[in-house]
Design an enzyme around this catalytic site. Structure first.
Site, PDB file in Angstrom:
ATOM      1  CE  LYS A  97      -4.138  -1.873   2.208  1.00 47.27           C
ATOM      2  NZ  LYS A  97      -3.757  -3.298   1.994  1.00 47.27           N
ATOM      3  CG  ASP A 132      -3.103  -4.075  -2.010  1.00 51.60           C
ATOM      4  OD1 ASP A 132      -3.049  -4.773  -3.037  1.00 51.60           O
ATOM      5  OD2 ASP A 132      -3.045  -4.548  -0.864  1.00 51.60           O
ATOM      6  CG  MET A 133      -6.263   0.761  -6.520  1.00 49.55           C
ATOM      7  SD  MET A 133      -5.536   2.409  -6.658  1.00 49.55           S
ATOM      8  CE  MET A 133      -4.787   2.282  -8.298  1.00 49.55           C
ATOM      9  CD  GLN A 161     -10.483   0.708  -4.857  1.00 44.95           C
ATOM     10  OE1 GLN A 161     -10.462   1.821  -5.383  1.00 44.95           O
ATOM     11  NE2 GLN A 161     -10.233   0.522  -3.579  1.00 44.95           N
ATOM     12  NE  ARG A 180      -5.131  -8.544  -5.430  1.00 44.13           N
ATOM     13  CZ  ARG A 180      -4.332  -7.963  -4.542  1.00 44.13           C
ATOM     14  NH1 ARG A 180      -4.714  -6.860  -3.924  1.00 44.13           N
ATOM     15  NH2 ARG A 180      -3.149  -8.466  -4.269  1.00 44.13           N
ATOM     16  CE  LYS A 183     -18.900  -8.694  -5.818  1.00 45.54           C
ATOM     17  NZ  LYS A 183     -20.089  -9.268  -5.122  1.00 45.54           N
ATOM     18  CB  ALA A 185     -12.753  -3.328   1.043  1.00 41.84           C
ATOM     19  NE  ARG A 285      -9.717  -1.833   4.654  1.00 45.44           N
ATOM     20  CZ  ARG A 285      -8.667  -1.347   5.282  1.00 45.44           C
ATOM     21  NH1 ARG A 285      -8.782  -0.274   6.055  1.00 45.44           N
ATOM     22  NH2 ARG A 285      -7.474  -1.909   5.149  1.00 45.44           N
ATOM     23  NE  ARG A 286     -11.657  -7.749   4.003  1.00 46.13           N
ATOM     24  CZ  ARG A 286     -10.868  -6.714   3.703  1.00 46.13           C
ATOM     25  NH1 ARG A 286      -9.679  -6.619   4.237  1.00 46.13           N
ATOM     26  NH2 ARG A 286     -11.285  -5.761   2.885  1.00 46.13           N
TER      27      ARG A 286
END
Length: 333
Positions: A97, A132-133, A161, A180, A183, A185, A285-286
């Protein structure tokens, strides 16, 4: 469930709770979705997944980095993980990140840290490094750094995303990069992102199909959604798309049996494995994504031992965690 989603996203952004959580390591159910906080634990996890013909991408957890020293420490931790991956010859690469490398206060520092990581990756047989975004307000900065790096390195990729209105434009912009597709998060407003599951799923499927038909590099499809997984399987069959050009991805600790079944079917499969003490924001977030994930935290969330380790003396923090526990119990009924 939007109320619960908003609640956990808010918790993920509270610096104080994140700092307290670091003191006790992965707990509150997060130890089931975070691969420990030592290199030995991480390598053991990767080896177990590799034995099931599953690859790994490692996320060295870390948020709220606001000093050069902390950003440098994060870079060094990533380099240490890469060294271990190379030493033990496990099948894994890194997801990093920009924010953890200094991006929230110094874009040039983040760029230089990422460049150092990619230079080292080149010595490890061009290990893939995925950027990562994060939140939308960091998108422009992340893309600027990516655009500088992709001219020098071929082993760098990023994330698109699916909930963003601009997702299709980004697919068109980077056909030559490994991508990658997720959807999304984070909580974004309706001026930049779709809000309903129906609209998000529709756009997500759209970018998956467009990418698979036009990609000039490998594609990772990251989802736990059975309907989307089955749709992709049929789509690639109908359009004669080789299995070697894409993979499915899932998060560590979720739907293990399905992951293993997809791998047995001959599809490339990678598990996203978070690692380290800075687990709180990731875990929140999960929970926000799937309220049923709250069962992971049930009974452990505010155990007496956990509270003793944290040393909670703040009424605000205690009240917050008590409220979380109440929601867990409510949803368990």
């Amino acid at each position: 469930m939007s109320l619960f989603r908003d609640f956990f996203i808010t918790l993920s952004n509270i610096t104080y709770l994140n700092e307290m959580a670091k003191k006790i390591g992965p707990t509150m159910g997060a130890n089931r979705v975070v691969a420990g906080n030592t290199i030995e634990q991480l390598i053991d996890t990767i080896e177990r997944l590799n034995a099931k013909h599953i690859d790994v991408t490692v996320d060295n957890l870390g948020e709220f980095v606001n000093t050069k020293a902390a950003a440098t420490q994060a870079k060094n931790e990533i380099l240490e993980i890469m060294e271990a991956i190379n030493k033990y010859q496990v099948s894994a690469h890194m997801s990093v990140k920009v924010s953890s490398l200094g991006g929230e206060f110094d874009t040039e520092l983040a760029y230089q840290n990422l460049r150092d990581i990619l230079l080292k990756a080149n010595t490890y047989d061009n290990m893939h490094i995925n950027i990562d975004m994060e939140k939308y307000n960091s998108l422009s900065q992340t893309l600027q750094i990516l655009d500088r790096l992709k001219g020098e390195f071929r082993n760098v990729g990023t994330v698109i995303q699916g909930y963003l209105y601009d997702a299709e434009k980004l697919i068109d912009k980077y056909p030559e990069l490994r991508l990658r597709l997720v959807k999304g998060a984070y909580k974004e407003n309706d001026t930049i992102a779709y809000q309903s599951k129906k609209d998000i799923d529709k756009n997500y499927i759209n970018i998956i199909e467009k990418r698979l038909l036009n990609a000039k590099n490998f594609t990772s499809i990251a989802t736990h959604d059975d309907k989307i997984i089955n749709h992709v399987k049929q789509f690639v069959k109908d359009h004669h798309i080789e299995k070697s050009t894409f993979e499915f991805q899932m998060l560590y600790g979720f739907r293990n049996e399905l992951a293993e079944e997809i791998a047995r079917q001959g599809y490339h499969f990678t598990v996203y494995v978070p690692y380290g003490n800075d687990w709180f924001a990731y875990f929140m977030r999960r929970l926000a994504e799937r309220p049923q994930n709250l069962s992971l935290a049930y009974q452990e969330f505010i155990s007496t031992e956990a509270l003793k380790k944290i040393g909670l003396v703040s009424g605000l923090a205690l009240g917050t965690l008590t409220l979380v526990s109440s929601i867990v119990k409510l949803l368990k009924r």
